[in-house]
Design an enzyme around this catalytic site. Structure first.
Site, short mmCIF file in Angstrom:
data_model
loop_
_atom_site.label_atom_id
_atom_site.label_comp_id
_atom_site.label_asym_id
_atom_site.label_seq_id
_atom_site.Cartn_x
_atom_site.Cartn_y
_atom_site.Cartn_z
N ASP A 61 37.00 42.56 42.42
CA ASP A 61 36.15 42.35 41.24
C ASP A 61 34.95 41.51 41.70
O ASP A 61 35.05 40.78 42.69
CB ASP A 61 36.97 41.61 40.18
CG ASP A 61 36.12 41.15 39.01
OD1 ASP A 61 35.40 41.99 38.46
OD2 ASP A 61 36.16 39.95 38.68
N ASP A 260 40.18 37.99 38.72
CA ASP A 260 40.42 36.66 38.15
C ASP A 260 40.40 36.62 36.63
O ASP A 260 40.84 35.64 36.04
CB ASP A 260 39.37 35.67 38.68
CG ASP A 260 38.00 35.91 38.05
OD1 ASP A 260 37.58 37.08 37.96
OD2 ASP A 260 37.36 34.92 37.62
N ASP A 264 40.78 41.89 34.14
CA ASP A 264 41.26 42.35 35.44
C ASP A 264 42.77 42.62 35.43
O ASP A 264 43.29 43.25 36.36
CB ASP A 264 40.96 41.31 36.54
CG ASP A 264 39.47 41.15 36.78
OD1 ASP A 264 38.74 42.14 36.61
OD2 ASP A 264 39.04 40.04 37.12
#
Length: 349
Positions: A61, A260, A264
């Site tokens: 990410d 995080d 996600d």
């Protein structure tokens, strides 16, 4: 004969005791997870030690993982007929209600300039698109180009400016006031200090590195070029991250995903192994198999190295346990006795 048989039976039982087999795996896993904990890497599941080293693609990410997750407002351009300070005041007033890091950057800049913010009404957040609401007498909309297109707002006057900002690795957003294009805003989220080193280490370990982000393609590719990332999945909506992981898996890759945030969590669950940044949200941490306590991406190659070392140690343990039994059980049974009169004492066994 009975005494010889008894001595040999005891020797065989001692040699063939399955302790070595039973301890070969759990001992390695215990030491591996303990060593990892010393390095700030927590394996929540023992099998993650195995699945992590089997991964082929490390998908990351962007916001809060590759970057610090603390964007700063770097650019604000308004067309003729609009006042920059007033547009920033309206946009920041609306963004007060949003929890997105970009929104916090806009609000921080407005307050730094001493602008008095208003309380927005009818606030609505559209994940992956933008936010809207009523600020004073104005209808204000802030978001990506796809959101402006949805509203029917023409962003072409700022197309060249937005491209330039994206090429610099900044995230361009648009603001519309009363249904008219009022500004292009750019924010920049600094890359974490250890990120380039972590990606280089992953490449050395033989992994392909992918980035999954909601940013537009130009911004995403600019950041990917800076960091040496192999594959970019850009303009991914928050709920589409799990599908992005599926897309990589559909190419035949085993995927480890690092994230995080709350959005996600589905991707962490979908991946073959999920790694959560310990400084992230509780939902992400609960969903992941591995937690990087420090939030430093260098923990990823460290975790993989430990995973590989642990599996290698398990295989060595099992090999020696088998080899020891295969060689010494016949000796304990007395295979050498007809040749030279040797028997294996239970004490030596």
């Amino acid at each position: 004969a009975v005494s010889y048989a008894l001595v040999n039976t005891v020797a065989v039982l001692i040699i063939a005791c399955p302790c070595a087999m039973g301890l070969a795996t759990p001992t390695s896993i215990m030491v591996g997870t303990g060593k990892a904990a010393e390095m700030g890497v927590l394996f929540r599941k023992g099998e993650a030690l195995q699945t992590l080293q089997e991964a082929q693609v490390i998908a990351l990410d962007k916001t809060g993982t590759l970057t610090k997750g603390k964007p700063e407002l770097t650019d604000l351009r308004v067309p003729g007929g609009f006042d920059e300070a007033e547009v920033l005041r309206l946009v920041a007033s609306l963004e007060q209600k949003s929890e997105h890091p970009i929104a916090r950057a806009v609000v921080k800049e407005a307050r730094a300039r001493g602008l008095e913010l208003l309380e927005p009404q009818d606030f609505e957040a559209l994940p992956g698109f933008g936010v809207s609401g009523q600020v004073g007498i104005y209808r204000v909309d802030v978001g990506a180009d796809r959101y402006m297109a949805q509203l029917g707002v023409d962003v072409s006057p700022f197309a060249a400016e937005a491209q330039r900002l994206a090429d610099e690795g900044k995230t361009p957003l648009y603001a519309a006031v009363g249904g008219k294009l009022a500004a292009v805003v750019a924010v920049s989220d600094p890359v974490k200090e250890g990120t380039p080193e972590a990606i280089a280490a992953l490449h050395r370990q033989g992994f392909k590195v992918a980035m999954i982000t909601g940013d537009n393609r130009r911004t995403a590719r600019s950041i990917a070029r800076q960091l040496g990332i192999d594959e970019v999945l850009a303009e991914v909506l928050p709920e589409g991250k799990a599908d992005a992981v599926k897309q990589l898996q559909g190419k035949g890759y085993r995927v480890a995903f690092v994230g995080d945030g709350i959005n996600d969590a589905p991707a962490l669950a979908q991946a073959d192994v999920g790694l959560a940044i310990g400084t992230g949200t509780d939902v992400a941490i609960e969903t992941a198999d591995v937690i990087l306590m420090s939030g430093d991406l260098r923990g990823v190659p460290n975790a993989i190295a430990l995973s590989r070392a642990t599996l290698r140690n398990i295989k060595l343990n099992l090999f020696w346990a088998f080899a020891y039994n295969v060689v010494l059980i016949p000796v304990a049974a007395g295979v050498l006795y007809p040749l030279n009169g040797w028997l294996l004492s239970p004490v030596l066994a």
